[in-house]
Structure formats: structure tokens, C-alpha cells
Design a protein around this motif. Sequence first.
Motif, PDB file in Angstrom:
ATOM      1  N   TYR A   1      48.784  76.266  35.124  1.00 46.06           N
ATOM      2  CA  TYR A   1      50.083  75.299  34.584  1.00 46.06           C
ATOM      3  C   TYR A   1      50.618  75.492  33.315  1.00 46.06           C
ATOM      4  CZ  TYR A   1      52.400  70.721  34.536  1.00 46.06           C
ATOM      5  OH  TYR A   1      53.435  69.701  34.480  1.00 46.06           O
ATOM      6  N   ALA A   2      49.795  75.777  32.518  1.00 46.40           N
ATOM      7  CA  ALA A   2      50.184  76.223  31.036  1.00 46.40           C
ATOM      8  C   ALA A   2      50.840  77.481  30.933  1.00 46.40           C
ATOM      9  CB  ALA A   2      48.842  76.276  30.245  1.00 46.40           C
ATOM     10  N   LEU A   3      50.619  78.536  31.774  1.00 46.93           N
ATOM     11  CA  LEU A   3      51.251  79.679  31.723  1.00 46.93           C
ATOM     12  C   LEU A   3      52.681  79.420  32.279  1.00 46.93           C
ATOM     13  CD1 LEU A   3      48.817  82.339  32.982  1.00 46.93           C
ATOM     14  CD2 LEU A   3      49.417  81.581  30.611  1.00 46.93           C
ATOM     15  N   LEU A   4      52.926  78.779  33.303  1.00 46.61           N
ATOM     16  CA  LEU A   4      54.395  78.370  33.703  1.00 46.61           C
ATOM     17  C   LEU A   4      55.090  77.732  32.783  1.00 46.61           C
ATOM     18  CD1 LEU A   4      55.444  77.091  36.962  1.00 46.61           C
ATOM     19  CD2 LEU A   4      56.208  76.025  35.037  1.00 46.61           C
ATOM     20  N   LYS A   5      54.569  76.846  31.812  1.00 43.50           N
ATOM     21  CA  LYS A   5      55.378  76.272  30.733  1.00 43.50           C
ATOM     22  C   LYS A   5      55.252  77.050  29.673  1.00 43.50           C
ATOM     23  CE  LYS A   5      52.254  72.708  29.968  1.00 43.50           C
ATOM     24  NZ  LYS A   5      51.889  71.546  29.541  1.00 43.50           N
ATOM     25  N   ALA A   6      54.862  78.109  29.444  1.00 42.31           N
ATOM     26  CA  ALA A   6      54.813  78.889  28.451  1.00 42.31           C
ATOM     27  C   ALA A   6      55.676  80.365  28.550  1.00 42.31           C
ATOM     28  CB  ALA A   6      53.432  79.643  27.856  1.00 42.31           C
ATOM     29  N   GLY A   7      56.159  80.226  30.098  1.00 41.52           N
ATOM     30  CA  GLY A   7      57.043  81.488  30.396  1.00 41.52           C
ATOM     31  C   GLY A   7      56.422  82.640  30.857  1.00 41.52           C
ATOM     32  N   PHE A   8      54.948  82.745  31.477  1.00 43.76           N
ATOM     33  CA  PHE A   8      54.499  83.888  31.897  1.00 43.76           C
ATOM     34  C   PHE A   8      54.512  83.790  33.269  1.00 43.76           C
ATOM     35  CE2 PHE A   8      52.676  83.588  27.526  1.00 43.76           C
ATOM     36  CZ  PHE A   8      53.053  84.781  27.096  1.00 43.76           C
ATOM     37  N   SER A   9      54.772  84.778  34.208  1.00 43.93           N
ATOM     38  CA  SER A   9      54.633  84.974  35.390  1.00 43.93           C
ATOM     39  C   SER A   9      53.504  85.414  35.813  1.00 43.93           C
ATOM     40  CB  SER A   9      55.722  85.845  36.198  1.00 43.93           C
ATOM     41  OG  SER A   9      55.479  87.279  35.444  1.00 43.93           O
ATOM     42  N   GLU A  10      52.821  85.327  37.053  1.00 45.47           N
ATOM     43  CA  GLU A  10      51.502  85.720  37.599  1.00 45.47           C
ATOM     44  C   GLU A  10      51.793  86.658  38.702  1.00 45.47           C
ATOM     45  OE1 GLU A  10      48.334  85.342  36.425  1.00 45.47           O
ATOM     46  OE2 GLU A  10      48.675  84.148  34.799  1.00 45.47           O
ATOM     47  N   GLU A  11      51.726  87.946  38.304  1.00 40.51           N
ATOM     48  CA  GLU A  11      51.748  88.850  39.191  1.00 40.51           C
ATOM     49  C   GLU A  11      50.671  89.269  40.260  1.00 40.51           C
ATOM     50  OE1 GLU A  11      54.418  90.432  39.428  1.00 40.51           O
ATOM     51  OE2 GLU A  11      55.340  89.817  37.430  1.00 40.51           O
ATOM     52  N   ARG A  12      49.567  88.712  39.961  1.00 43.58           N
ATOM     53  CA  ARG A  12      48.213  89.131  40.793  1.00 43.58           C
ATOM     54  C   ARG A  12      47.999  88.028  41.885  1.00 43.58           C
ATOM     55  NH1 ARG A  12      43.568  87.895  36.486  1.00 43.58           N
ATOM     56  NH2 ARG A  12      44.457  86.200  35.341  1.00 43.58           N
ATOM     57  N   HIS A  13      48.959  87.051  41.712  1.00 44.62           N
ATOM     58  CA  HIS A  13      48.556  86.157  42.696  1.00 44.62           C
ATOM     59  C   HIS A  13      49.570  86.155  43.875  1.00 44.62           C
ATOM     60  CE1 HIS A  13      45.305  83.866  40.776  1.00 44.62           C
ATOM     61  NE2 HIS A  13      45.959  83.933  39.462  1.00 44.62           N
ATOM     62  N   LYS A  14      49.074  85.317  44.889  1.00 47.29           N
ATOM     63  CA  LYS A  14      49.848  85.033  46.345  1.00 47.29           C
ATOM     64  C   LYS A  14      51.093  84.362  45.988  1.00 47.29           C
ATOM     65  CE  LYS A  14      45.714  84.928  49.232  1.00 47.29           C
ATOM     66  NZ  LYS A  14      44.918  84.171  50.023  1.00 47.29           N
ATOM     67  N   ASP A  15      52.110  84.451  46.550  1.00 50.33           N
ATOM     68  CA  ASP A  15      53.365  84.158  46.863  1.00 50.33           C
ATOM     69  C   ASP A  15      53.338  82.236  46.883  1.00 50.33           C
ATOM     70  OD1 ASP A  15      54.589  86.207  46.603  1.00 50.33           O
ATOM     71  OD2 ASP A  15      55.564  86.479  48.573  1.00 50.33           O
ATOM     72  N   ILE A  16      52.116  81.753  47.609  1.00 47.94           N
ATOM     73  CA  ILE A  16      52.004  80.643  47.732  1.00 47.94           C
ATOM     74  C   ILE A  16      50.526  80.593  47.537  1.00 47.94           C
ATOM     75  CG2 ILE A  16      51.961  78.884  49.595  1.00 47.94           C
ATOM     76  CD1 ILE A  16      54.336  79.789  50.771  1.00 47.94           C
ATOM     77  N   PHE A  17      49.949  79.606  46.786  1.00 48.81           N
ATOM     78  CA  PHE A  17      48.713  79.155  46.691  1.00 48.81           C
ATOM     79  C   PHE A  17      48.465  77.579  46.568  1.00 48.81           C
ATOM     80  CE2 PHE A  17      45.532  77.588  43.411  1.00 48.81           C
ATOM     81  CZ  PHE A  17      44.363  78.376  43.948  1.00 48.81           C
ATOM     82  N   ILE A  18      47.601  77.061  47.438  1.00 47.75           N
ATOM     83  CA  ILE A  18      47.329  75.651  47.459  1.00 47.75           C
ATOM     84  C   ILE A  18      45.797  75.438  47.589  1.00 47.75           C
ATOM     85  CG2 ILE A  18      47.666  73.579  48.843  1.00 47.75           C
ATOM     86  CD1 ILE A  18      50.183  74.710  50.132  1.00 47.75           C
ATOM     87  N   THR A  19      45.176  74.585  46.831  1.00 50.24           N
ATOM     88  CA  THR A  19      44.115  74.097  46.816  1.00 50.24           C
ATOM     89  C   THR A  19      43.927  72.540  46.633  1.00 50.24           C
ATOM     90  OG1 THR A  19      41.847  74.734  45.938  1.00 50.24           O
ATOM     91  CG2 THR A  19      43.544  74.379  44.249  1.00 50.24           C
ATOM     92  N   GLY A  20      42.639  72.139  46.728  1.00 48.06           N
ATOM     93  CA  GLY A  20      42.475  70.598  46.607  1.00 48.06           C
ATOM     94  C   GLY A  20      41.213  70.420  46.021  1.00 48.06           C
ATOM     95  N   GLY A  21      40.962  69.279  45.349  1.00 54.08           N
ATOM     96  CA  GLY A  21      39.592  68.954  44.867  1.00 54.08           C
ATOM     97  C   GLY A  21      39.341  67.612  44.666  1.00 54.08           C
TER      98      GLY A  21
END
Length: 331
Positions: free
Chosen positions: A168-188
Motif C-alpha cells: 500500500y505504501a509503494l502505491l502512495k509513493a508512486g512506484f509500480s510493481e512489475e512483478r505482480h499479477k494484474d489482479i491480487f486478492i488475499t484475506g486474513g
Amino acid sequence: MSKQIIFQKALFITVFLLLGLSLAFSSANAQNIDDLDALLIDRDIENYSIRVFTNFKVNKFSIKNEDFKARFVPNNRHGLGLGFANRKVIVDIGFNLKNPNKEETRRFDLQGTTILEDRHFANIYVQTYKGFTAKNNFDDPFVFRSDVRSVSFGFNYLFTLDDIEFSYALLKAGFSEERHKDIFITGGLGVFGGFDYFSAKPNILSESTNPYFNAQGNIKRYQGATVGVLAGFISYFKLPENISATINVMPGIGLVNKKITLEDDSYRPANPMLYKLDFSLGLGYNFNRFYVSFTYNNGLYSTDLDYDNTYNLNITNAKLAVGYRFKSKTK
């Protein structure tokens, strides 16, 4: 209980919780100084950015029965500020914007969200407000109440089933994550806790709003300490045009130790249950070295005060930031 004692207790317990969490994660994961250095320090200048932002923070609460609601909303809820960010930390310093045509709400407001060691999602809040505009749904005139004070602080912690390293912090700081899937969902699953307090002189209802409530709704002071469990899901989406998004929802249920003080009496509500719902949204857009991020967090808390009265607390934080990432002089 004096104002100074309430604030001191809030500050002490918050610092205690933060130190406890910090020591727990450090003792479990920091093997040596090199590990701590890698956790806290980013040496790549291209990971740093400067940013300007505008934000909206509010701690509002209400007393309601089956037909009527009295709401208490602070003034000067907007702010402007400057800050810097990298992949490991975001530091923003903001200043509230005061409307010269409105009474000022005196406030201290701290809210933060982080993801630690891939599976630990945590956020904290500490808020003290003095001065609220009293509103209602029965056409009574809105008035500013400088005597109304609110103190609330607490934390939410969620352990997720999968790694949430996209951050969540990377999104706020303006970084994109190239290594992850287009959609990611998890629970907890997780826990939450907190302390909440409000008071007024002589009581929370004015003479004109008093007839819409019973005698137990005319509260001089409320205080409640809560502990509970929560569940939730965290999601991340890559959208077209370099846009990324995250949506997080965390409902919870807890037990709260409540005390109500009236003008001539006091009582403890029989129903100990508290229900909460936390919702957060993040949107990020990158264009070369510039980025825009928008984050919105809303926490809703509700508990029964007996005698057909319900207390609701709403904690909201929204921020729009525009940043520029530095470029290294050498490659």
C-alpha cells in the motif's frame, strides 16, 4: 477525569503499543545491524521523491435513537503539506487550513498505515479534538460547541494468508510493481483495540435538541475501552494507462467496557458489543518521473448505549499527493 489526564493516558498507551509492536517485529526478524539497515535505509536515489499534498481528516461522532440523530463534526478538516517518500518510508508534514468565517477546532491528528514483513498489515490512529459543530436531522439550527471534546486512539492488525509485498505504501509513493499479477486478492484475520472518550459542558445536547432524546441521551461524558477480532481482504489491481489500485475491507466485532456519565448520575450499558467496519481505497498514476496518488480510509464504529440510544464514531482520512522522483546522475 481531567483533560490533561485523558490526553496523558492516550499518549502513554499509544507509545506503549508502538514500542511493543516495534520490539516484537525487531526481536523476531532483525538478526543483525545489516538487516536493520536494509529494513530502514534506501540507498538508491531513484527511489526517492518529493511531494506536495492536500488532505482531509475528520473525527466525528453521533448519538441517535430510532428517529433522531445528533451529529458532532469538527471544522478546519482540510490541509496542505510537503513531504518525501521512498520504497521504505513516507514522511509528510501538513498544516490545517482555517476558514476565517468559522470557529476553529483545536486538534491533534495522527494516522498511519504500513505493511511489515509481507504479511502484517497494521494501522494506528491518535486523535484529540476540541470544538465541534453540532448538527442534527430534525431542522434545529447548527451551532458550534467549543465545550465538546473528543479523544480516540487505537490500532488494527491483520495477518494475511498470502504475501502482500506489493505494498500500500509503494502505491502512495508512486512506484509500480512489475512483478505482480494484474489482479491480487488475499484475506486474513487479526485483532483491534482502542480507547474512545467524549465530553461536554454541561452535556452533549443543547436545550433545543434535548427534547428529541430521553434523559439517558443527555450525556456529560462517555468513555470506552475496546478489544476485538477482525477479518478482511486486501486487493491490488493493475489498470490500463499506468494506473494501479488497491481496495481493502476489514469488518470486526469486539467487547467494549463503557461508562456513561450524566449530569446527576452514571451507568454502565449492559450490552458490551461493538461493531466496526474499516474501508480503504488507493489509486496511483505514474507518468515518467511524476506520480499522483489518492488514498481514502474510513473507519466506522458503533455500540449500543441502552435506553434506545446508539453511539457511532467515524474516523476518515483522505489524501491527494503529487510527487516527483529523483534521477541518479550516474548509471
